[in-house]
Design an enzyme around this catalytic site. Sequence first.
Site: not given
Ligand code: HXC
Ligand code: NAP
Length: 289
Positions: A22, A25, A46, A72, A74, A154, A196-197, A206
Amino acid sequence: MNTDGMLKDGALKGQTIIVTGGGTGLGRSMGKYFLELGANLVITSRRMEVLEKAAKELEEETGGKVLPVQCDVRNYEQVENVLAQTEEKFGQIHGLLNNAAGNFISPTERLSHRAFDVVIDIVLKGTTNCTLALGKKWIASGQPGTVLNITTTYAWTGSGYVVPSACAKAGVLAMTRSLAVEWAKYKIRLNAIAPGPFPTEGAWSRLLPGDLVKKFDPAKQVPVGRVGEHQELANLAAYLMSDYSAYVNGEVMTIDGGEWLQGAGEFSHLEKIPQEMWDMLEASRSKKA
Ligand code: HXC
Ligand code: NAP
């Protein structure tokens, strides 16, 4: 397009709602609107420094009360700690928004098993951890509750290049529908939103890293020709969190301007045919007749 807040003032008055992820985004935007409607808000993720900054700003912007708690999703014990801290500060918990997620793009064969795990663990296990911990509490105390899960379009079609996310979000959808039926007898309601987006720093950095954003403008994939506004999603989330939606249970609401259906439609690509070509086709049909 209307991006005003949609619900009546006070629609969430007295409610306490936990939003995972929360501090940034979409979670932050939905939480902000819950506050504007009178809710107490708990934000978790986190990074405590991000949460503390967001909590301060949200309180200043809305006049509401925000409790930031590091968690976290998880980790089940950390989730239980969020619930304990929430009850200590606000008392009864009314709603949970499972919004936290992790995602990135990659050909699947390039992923390590740890990369696959990290997304499944955050999205699916994180959502089940929060839902199970709070569900047990609600059932044991006889309190009603509302869970709203953020999934994706998806989740039902699948999608290449985001396979861990597609698997995890499909699991979230299955859990939403399953528990909506199983826990209705406890007055616990579960629904989901499939956005959607919607531009956010987290998703865009990402899913469209580097120059990809220039090559693949997400708005071009959407029939209505634009991406979503955060308030449009916040309106839907607030409705599904509120008692106005008391008869909606086990539903997943898509808010994507028609994007996924355009991808699914057999002849959607005919959009590319210019008017002159349709004129020629019509003329040749008239000649034959
Ligand atoms: C391939 C990757 C990678 C990448 C990490 N890894 N990023 N592999 N491509 N881009 C691999 C690492 O090499 C590692 O494997 C493993 O994943 C764990 O990576 P860590 O960096 O240690 O993980 P962590 O610090 O826990 O970070 C989690 C994360 C990070 C998911 C990788 O991106 C994150 O914190 N995301 C949170 C926010 C987020 O993703 N927001 C977007 C949501 S949007 P190895 O083997 O090397 O150890 C969304 C929209 C959907 O869901 C729909 C849109 C229309
Ligand atoms: P975002 O800002 O990156 O939001 C993701 C949030 O999850 C961050 O605040 C992150 O905070 C938290 N998070 C990640 N790993 C976590 C963990 N292990 N424990 C607790 N918190 C964790 O991206 P967003 O676009 O707003 O996405 C929000 C939601 O919308 C997601 O479910 C995503 O799949 C969904 N969604 C987004 C889109 C889009 O177009 N933006 C489209 C479809 C669906 P920390 O890094 O501090 O943990």
